[in-house]
Design an enzyme around this catalytic site. Structure first.
Site, PDB file in Angstrom:
ATOM      1  N   GLU A 182      64.418  80.203 -49.464  1.00 35.66           N
ATOM      2  CA  GLU A 182      65.193  81.328 -49.998  1.00 35.66           C
ATOM      3  C   GLU A 182      66.217  81.794 -48.969  1.00 35.66           C
ATOM      4  O   GLU A 182      65.989  81.674 -47.764  1.00 35.66           O
ATOM      5  CB  GLU A 182      64.241  82.505 -50.282  1.00 35.66           C
TER       6      GLU A 182
ATOM      7  N   ASP B 208      63.639  90.019 -51.065  1.00 30.31           N
ATOM      8  CA  ASP B 208      63.861  91.455 -51.232  1.00 30.31           C
ATOM      9  C   ASP B 208      62.608  92.025 -51.904  1.00 30.31           C
ATOM     10  O   ASP B 208      61.586  92.212 -51.243  1.00 30.31           O
ATOM     11  CB  ASP B 208      65.145  91.590 -52.061  1.00 30.31           C
TER      12      ASP B 208
HETATM   13  P1  IMP Z   1      64.099  89.598 -55.217  1.00 28.99           P
HETATM   14  O1  IMP Z   1      63.634  88.880 -56.445  1.00 28.99           O
HETATM   15  O2  IMP Z   1      64.273  91.062 -55.444  1.00 28.99           O
HETATM   16  O3  IMP Z   1      63.242  89.299 -53.985  1.00 28.99           O
HETATM   17  O4  IMP Z   1      65.575  89.118 -54.932  1.00 28.99           O
HETATM   18  C1  IMP Z   1      65.821  87.928 -54.333  1.00 28.99           C
HETATM   19  C2  IMP Z   1      67.211  87.421 -54.622  1.00 28.99           C
HETATM   20  O5  IMP Z   1      68.143  88.480 -54.834  1.00 28.99           O
HETATM   21  C3  IMP Z   1      67.706  86.661 -53.417  1.00 28.99           C
HETATM   22  O6  IMP Z   1      67.392  85.307 -53.510  1.00 28.99           O
HETATM   23  C4  IMP Z   1      69.180  86.934 -53.439  1.00 28.99           C
HETATM   24  O7  IMP Z   1      69.847  85.967 -54.218  1.00 28.99           O
HETATM   25  C5  IMP Z   1      69.312  88.278 -54.084  1.00 28.99           C
HETATM   26  N1  IMP Z   1      69.438  89.338 -53.042  1.00 28.99           N
HETATM   27  C6  IMP Z   1      68.466  90.167 -52.596  1.00 28.99           C
HETATM   28  N2  IMP Z   1      68.921  90.981 -51.632  1.00 28.99           N
HETATM   29  C7  IMP Z   1      70.224  90.657 -51.452  1.00 28.99           C
HETATM   30  C8  IMP Z   1      71.243  91.125 -50.557  1.00 28.99           C
HETATM   31  O8  IMP Z   1      71.063  92.026 -49.710  1.00 28.99           O
HETATM   32  N3  IMP Z   1      72.451  90.518 -50.664  1.00 28.99           N
HETATM   33  C9  IMP Z   1      72.718  89.526 -51.560  1.00 28.99           C
HETATM   34  N4  IMP Z   1      71.791  89.055 -52.408  1.00 28.99           N
HETATM   35  C10 IMP Z   1      70.561  89.604 -52.356  1.00 28.99           C
HETATM   36 MG    MG Z   2      68.778  83.855 -54.204  1.00 29.35          MG
END
Ligand code: IMP
Ligand code: MG
Length: 179
Positions: free
Chosen positions: A102, A106
């Site tokens: 990844e 987040d």
């Molecule tokens: P999660 O499912 O909330 O963990 O989000 C993960 C995905 O969201 C990552 O693989 C990124 O593509 C996108 N993402 C999360 N945080 C950021 C950020 O700060 N900048 C850009 N993309 C992000």
């Molecule tokens: Mg991503």
């Protein structure tokens, strides 16, 4: 370039090119050591991981292959929570060590879905590698095995990460400036 403006928003450099390069090498060294002798599939999560994985994979000397998955939970600056699977798991994962790569972890929603699917497909072991990790935002159950950098809960761009599709080509990582 200590700051950039993308769609009218200002971002400030937070992790430089050199620092990223050194950390990517360290991660590769750890993976080469820890996964030696295993049957490894690197699985990059698109789009964000493509630059990180391109750099990482060139330093991998395990007998391994590589594939990609496309999912998305972000629109603009925040996670929508909806995850669409666009191109699927056509690679054989059964019994193999799958290294999920990844750009950033987040909330962990994307990751949960991927791990669930990999387990259904019979993956032997799932290892998580991420360049960036936001521990304050993470709610997932799975341990993050390898993280390049732990960062605060800021929105970041560059080195594969985008804001509305832009800025993936920046060589450093930049965080959104508070306004
Ligand atoms: P999660 O499912 O909330 O963990 O989000 C993960 C995905 O969201 C990552 O693989 C990124 O593509 C996108 N993402 C999360 N945080 C950021 C950020 O700060 N900048 C850009 N993309 C992000
Ligand atoms: Mg991503």
């Amino acid at each position: 370039m200590n700051q950039v403006t993308v769609r009218g928003r200002r971002f400030i450099k937070s992790i430089g090119e050199k620092e990223i390069e050194e950390r990517v090498s360290e991660l590769a060294t750890s993976l080469n050591r820890d996964l030696e002798g295993e049957d490894v599939l690197f699985l990059g999560i698109l789009n964000g991981s493509f630059i990180f994985l391109a750099d990482l994979y060139r330093e991998i000397d395990l007998e391994s292959d590589i594939s990609f998955l496309k999912l998305s939970s972000y629109e603009g600056l925040t996670s929508t929570g909806k995850i669409k699977e666009l191109i699927g798991f056509d690679e054989m994962v059964e019994g193999r060590t799958v290294v999920v790569v990844e750009d950033i972890i987040d909330t962990g929603r994307t990751l949960n879905k991927i791990i669930e699917d990999l387990k259904k497909k019979g993956a032997g072991r799932v290892v998580i590698v991420t360049l960036l990790y936001k521990p304050e935002a993470y709610h997932g159950a799975h341990r993050i095995d390898y993280a390049g950098f732990e960062i605060p809960n800021d929105f970041v761009i560059g080195y594969g990460l985008d804001y509305d599709g832009l800025a993936r080509n920046l060589r450093s990582i930049y965080r959104l400036a508070e306004e």
